[in-house]
Design a protein around this motif. Sequence first.
Motif, PDB file in Angstrom:
ATOM      1  N   LEU A 166       3.538  16.332 -24.439  1.00  0.00           N
ATOM      2  CA  LEU A 166       2.780  16.954 -23.348  1.00  0.00           C
ATOM      3  C   LEU A 166       3.171  18.418 -23.181  1.00  0.00           C
ATOM      4  O   LEU A 166       2.315  19.291 -23.042  1.00  0.00           O
ATOM      5  N   LEU A 190      13.715   4.870 -24.054  1.00  0.00           N
ATOM      6  CA  LEU A 190      14.168   6.180 -23.601  1.00  0.00           C
ATOM      7  C   LEU A 190      13.625   7.275 -24.514  1.00  0.00           C
ATOM      8  O   LEU A 190      13.108   8.301 -24.061  1.00  0.00           O
ATOM      9  N   ALA A 230       0.828  -1.213   0.000  1.00  0.00           N
ATOM     10  CA  ALA A 230       0.000   0.000   0.000  1.00  0.00           C
ATOM     11  C   ALA A 230       0.857   1.255   0.000  1.00  0.00           C
ATOM     12  O   ALA A 230       0.524   2.248  -0.636  1.00  0.00           O
ATOM     13  N   TRP A 231       2.009   1.158   0.684  1.00  0.00           N
ATOM     14  CA  TRP A 231       2.870   2.342   0.770  1.00  0.00           C
ATOM     15  C   TRP A 231       3.414   2.760  -0.585  1.00  0.00           C
ATOM     16  O   TRP A 231       3.837   3.892  -0.776  1.00  0.00           O
ATOM     17  N   MET A 232       3.396   1.849  -1.559  1.00  0.00           N
ATOM     18  CA  MET A 232       3.907   2.199  -2.877  1.00  0.00           C
ATOM     19  C   MET A 232       2.878   2.971  -3.693  1.00  0.00           C
ATOM     20  O   MET A 232       3.174   3.439  -4.795  1.00  0.00           O
ATOM     21  N   ALA A 233       1.665   3.099  -3.168  1.00  0.00           N
ATOM     22  CA  ALA A 233       0.621   3.901  -3.796  1.00  0.00           C
ATOM     23  C   ALA A 233       0.347   3.478  -5.241  1.00  0.00           C
ATOM     24  O   ALA A 233       0.363   4.286  -6.159  1.00  0.00           O
ATOM     25  N   TRP A 234       0.105   2.177  -5.425  1.00  0.00           N
ATOM     26  CA  TRP A 234      -0.122   1.665  -6.784  1.00  0.00           C
ATOM     27  C   TRP A 234      -1.427   2.167  -7.377  1.00  0.00           C
ATOM     28  O   TRP A 234      -2.409   2.371  -6.674  1.00  0.00           O
ATOM     29  N   THR A 235      -1.414   2.373  -8.689  1.00  0.00           N
ATOM     30  CA  THR A 235      -2.650   2.660  -9.420  1.00  0.00           C
ATOM     31  C   THR A 235      -2.698   1.697 -10.597  1.00  0.00           C
ATOM     32  O   THR A 235      -1.660   1.161 -10.994  1.00  0.00           O
ATOM     33  N   PHE A 264       4.153  -0.653 -15.827  1.00  0.00           N
ATOM     34  CA  PHE A 264       5.300  -1.477 -15.445  1.00  0.00           C
ATOM     35  C   PHE A 264       5.175  -2.904 -15.967  1.00  0.00           C
ATOM     36  O   PHE A 264       6.178  -3.539 -16.297  1.00  0.00           O
ATOM     37  N   ALA A 301       9.960   7.971 -23.910  1.00  0.00           N
ATOM     38  CA  ALA A 301       9.718   8.817 -22.736  1.00  0.00           C
ATOM     39  C   ALA A 301       9.827  10.288 -23.133  1.00  0.00           C
ATOM     40  O   ALA A 301       8.979  11.112 -22.766  1.00  0.00           O
ATOM     41  N   PHE A 302      10.861  10.606 -23.904  1.00  0.00           N
ATOM     42  CA  PHE A 302      11.055  12.003 -24.308  1.00  0.00           C
ATOM     43  C   PHE A 302       9.970  12.443 -25.290  1.00  0.00           C
ATOM     44  O   PHE A 302       9.500  13.574 -25.220  1.00  0.00           O
ATOM     45  N   LEU A 335       7.026  13.352 -23.252  1.00  0.00           N
ATOM     46  CA  LEU A 335       7.208  14.623 -22.534  1.00  0.00           C
ATOM     47  C   LEU A 335       7.080  15.806 -23.490  1.00  0.00           C
ATOM     48  O   LEU A 335       6.429  16.805 -23.178  1.00  0.00           O
ATOM     49  N   PHE A 344      16.285  -0.327 -25.676  1.00  0.00           N
ATOM     50  CA  PHE A 344      16.587   0.743 -24.724  1.00  0.00           C
ATOM     51  C   PHE A 344      16.409   2.113 -25.388  1.00  0.00           C
ATOM     52  O   PHE A 344      15.779   3.010 -24.823  1.00  0.00           O
ATOM     53  N   PRO A 388      -3.199   2.284 -13.885  1.00  0.00           N
ATOM     54  CA  PRO A 388      -2.391   2.669 -15.049  1.00  0.00           C
ATOM     55  C   PRO A 388      -0.894   2.469 -14.849  1.00  0.00           C
ATOM     56  O   PRO A 388      -0.215   1.976 -15.761  1.00  0.00           O
ATOM     57  N   THR A 389      -0.376   2.811 -13.639  1.00  0.00           N
ATOM     58  CA  THR A 389       1.069   2.637 -13.448  1.00  0.00           C
ATOM     59  C   THR A 389       1.420   1.148 -13.394  1.00  0.00           C
ATOM     60  O   THR A 389       2.488   0.747 -13.861  1.00  0.00           O
TER      61      THR A 389
END
Lengths: 290, 90
Positions: B65, B55, B2-7, B14, B58-59, B62, B51, B9-10
């Motif tokens: 967005l 990578l 729970a402390w990892m605050a999973w959702t 993963f 991800a860019f 970003l 890789f 979508p995330t």
Amino acid sequence: MNKTVNQKAWFLVLPVLLLVAFSAVIPLMTVVNYSVQDTFGNNQFFWAGLEWFEQMLASERMWDALWRQLTFSAIILAIEVPLGIFVALNMPKRGFWASFCLVLMSLPLLIPWNVVGTIWQIFGRVDIGLLGYTLDKLGISYNYTQDLLAAWVTVIVMDVWHWTSLVALLAYAGLQSIPDAYYQAAKIDQASRWAVFRYIELPKMAGVLMIAILLRFMDSFMIYTEPFVVTGGGPGNATTFLSIDLVKMALGQFDLGPAAAFSIMYFLVILLISWVFYTVMTNLDKRDGV
Amino acid sequence: MAWMAWTTPTAIFFLVIAALLITFTILAIKFPETPRVGILRIETTRGDRLFITLLGSAFINLIWLGLEVGPQPYALLACLVYAAAVFRWV
């Protein structure tokens, strides 16, 4: 004799894998989770989607910190790498003085970051610090707590003082590994000192220099303790580098979401630049046939 | 956990990454990788290209967005095109 393929040795990597999972992968995953949520503490989270990323990408504060960070890294690399090479070239090659210089050069590397910060914080003070006092008496206005330029100069000189040794030691190791035959050949050809440096020493040092640049870039890009102790990010935000800003956001303001989005972008930039360095390095090695 | 605050979508995010890594590991075992030199003039294996794809994606996301190019899911399409290009030419 036929060799049998056996991949069981990979199991020996498992402990490291576990360690990295606990120290890096799981925290990183948690940061990703935080970056798409909002929290008011109490371990309660609310879905925020890409809001924090949008906010951070539009935030002048983050871009300013990023430019300051890049400027800082560029300046210290531009000073430390040539200076380190220069020092290495002038260090004695063997005998007592070689060992003496090596020990002397390693001393700054042994001092913890916060101590380096404290040393310079006091050293630069106008009332009790040797540097600040002397400059003041010479009539040079120097106050790193109020003057932007003085703060930058202090932080940069401090980093140069702390880390040039690393570049120098690596370059020195590179120089030591050059066989004498190269120098003898250069002598026969009556090569100038510059030609010896340009065509023998520099190419032979290229590998270690890339490592030095990579290490210095990464360390300077993540720098936190030293400027934090000396200037606290000030005057104003003048020396607030990425990690200082990040800590302010995450722990000072407890804005976990924006800070998580921020750190993911920070991480991506580091990953990209490190990958570029690594690729260039391995390709240099392949070209040289090492 | 729970402390990892999973959702959801995330978690999916993963899982996709993990699935990609496992797939490429199996591929590397079944069909050993042979490095080649592409348009970046560097030697890359299949794993390297994955890789670069991840990578780069991800860019791309970003930038998409940050510049407000359009709805975010379309960025994934751009990433797919990018991935195809990386695996074909890099």
